[in-house]
Design a protein around this motif. Sequence first.
Motif, PDB file in Angstrom:
ATOM      1  N   ALA A  48       0.830  -1.202   0.000  1.00  0.00           N
ATOM      2  CA  ALA A  48       0.000   0.000   0.000  1.00  0.00           C
ATOM      3  C   ALA A  48       0.869   1.258   0.000  1.00  0.00           C
ATOM      4  CB  ALA A  48      -0.936  -0.005   1.212  1.00  0.00           C
ATOM      5  N   LEU A  49       1.942   1.244   0.778  1.00  0.00           N
ATOM      6  CA  LEU A  49       2.869   2.379   0.801  1.00  0.00           C
ATOM      7  C   LEU A  49       3.506   2.579  -0.576  1.00  0.00           C
ATOM      8  CD1 LEU A  49       4.688   1.840   4.224  1.00  0.00           C
ATOM      9  CD2 LEU A  49       3.285   3.820   3.600  1.00  0.00           C
ATOM     10  N   GLN A  50       3.911   1.479  -1.169  1.00  0.00           N
ATOM     11  CA  GLN A  50       4.550   1.578  -2.477  1.00  0.00           C
ATOM     12  C   GLN A  50       3.582   2.130  -3.522  1.00  0.00           C
ATOM     13  OE1 GLN A  50       6.519  -1.986  -3.898  1.00  0.00           O
ATOM     14  NE2 GLN A  50       6.166  -1.415  -6.021  1.00  0.00           N
ATOM     15  N   GLN A  51       2.383   1.608  -3.522  1.00  0.00           N
ATOM     16  CA  GLN A  51       1.399   2.064  -4.508  1.00  0.00           C
ATOM     17  C   GLN A  51       1.037   3.530  -4.308  1.00  0.00           C
ATOM     18  OE1 GLN A  51      -1.644  -0.883  -3.789  1.00  0.00           O
ATOM     19  NE2 GLN A  51      -0.906  -2.227  -5.426  1.00  0.00           N
ATOM     20  N   ALA A  52       0.906   3.946  -3.055  1.00  0.00           N
ATOM     21  CA  ALA A  52       0.603   5.352  -2.770  1.00  0.00           C
ATOM     22  C   ALA A  52       1.770   6.249  -3.165  1.00  0.00           C
ATOM     23  CB  ALA A  52       0.272   5.527  -1.290  1.00  0.00           C
ATOM     24  N   GLY A  53       2.971   5.789  -2.887  1.00  0.00           N
ATOM     25  CA  GLY A  53       4.153   6.566  -3.245  1.00  0.00           C
ATOM     26  C   GLY A  53       4.295   6.750  -4.738  1.00  0.00           C
ATOM     27  N   ASP A  54       3.964   5.708  -5.490  1.00  0.00           N
ATOM     28  CA  ASP A  54       4.084   5.784  -6.944  1.00  0.00           C
ATOM     29  C   ASP A  54       3.059   6.729  -7.564  1.00  0.00           C
ATOM     30  OD1 ASP A  54       6.177   4.033  -6.872  1.00  0.00           O
ATOM     31  OD2 ASP A  54       5.011   2.266  -7.435  1.00  0.00           O
ATOM     32  N   LYS A  55       2.008   7.083  -6.808  1.00  0.00           N
ATOM     33  CA  LYS A  55       0.972   7.979  -7.325  1.00  0.00           C
ATOM     34  C   LYS A  55       1.209   9.437  -6.949  1.00  0.00           C
ATOM     35  CE  LYS A  55      -2.616   4.385  -7.315  1.00  0.00           C
ATOM     36  NZ  LYS A  55      -3.899   3.941  -6.717  1.00  0.00           N
TER      37      LYS A  55
END
Length: 339
Positions: A95-102
């Motif tokens: 979830a952190l990775q996906q949020a960071g990529d956005k």
Amino acid sequence: WVRDNIAKFGGDPDNVTIFGHSAGGQDVGLMLASPLARGLFNKAIEESGTPQFGFAPRTLSQNEALGIRLAEQFSNDPADSEKALADLRKAPALALQQAGDKLSPPMEDASFIWDQATIDGHVLPKSPAEIFRAGEGAKVPLIIGVSARELMLADVSASLYSAIATRFGEDRGKALRFYKLDIDKAPKADPVLGDVAMQLSTDLMLRCPADWMARQMTAAGQAAWLYQLDIDADPKADVHHGSELNFVFNDRPEGVKKDRWPTLMDYWVQFAKTGDPNRKGLDDWKSYGRKGRYIEFTRKGRPRTVCEPISVRCSTGPKSYLPDKLGRYKRVETLLNCR
């Protein structure tokens, strides 16, 4: 750690070579730039990766703003509080990775958010471009190069004309003429470099920055060797980002002709041993020098030395690496005298 421990594994702490591909190549470039890494290595190889990837760096405050926006998605407490940190640690890694990529970084292509260098004042006291332009990078020899076709930039893929207008500003007319977009909305693809979108993406992010790095290292008194790879291990595939890895790490398969398998492994090992990729039995690879020489590993047989073309194709601006010539870029089809 390598310097302090490699002797225990039979290595020489005074003869360390760092090398990497893509983001790993960027890491090598950042270590060449950072004063914290001085004296920790003796040679460097950047494969399809440069310190800034052709993007302007972001400041520490810009980077921290991204962190605040990320923290606010996972915590109701102030982003710099212990509670927010605890909430971030509880969050699923994916979830952190996906949020960071956005997140929206201050750059033309947000998909490369984590490839934008950050001037934090500690690891990087100023931008890599400023460091190398001032001759303040590590004093070590360098191999650097690219595949003839690399990665497609999202904004270039979405709209060539809009990307050129945004990236080149008042010089957009020059860029349109350079890529022949002023006379043809769909110029014929180059058999080696690909279509215009691929050419522009590769020029902006990797080909021109690699040439620029070789030029700066040479100007600072360090030997530099530049390459362009035109061939993939799969004879049916076009060259692409990562094509060099097979040639660096793997022996030539049985039944594959020598002219289909560039001897990158031999060049890399010789460079790691001596600081020069050349030895008896290998095709001569001339250093970049004053003429901007590079070796082209072609699809037609033995590699060849070429003078000037990448430097002619590219020049540097304060924030980016831009094609600079109004004339057409003509690929050199004969071996040039590069003495």
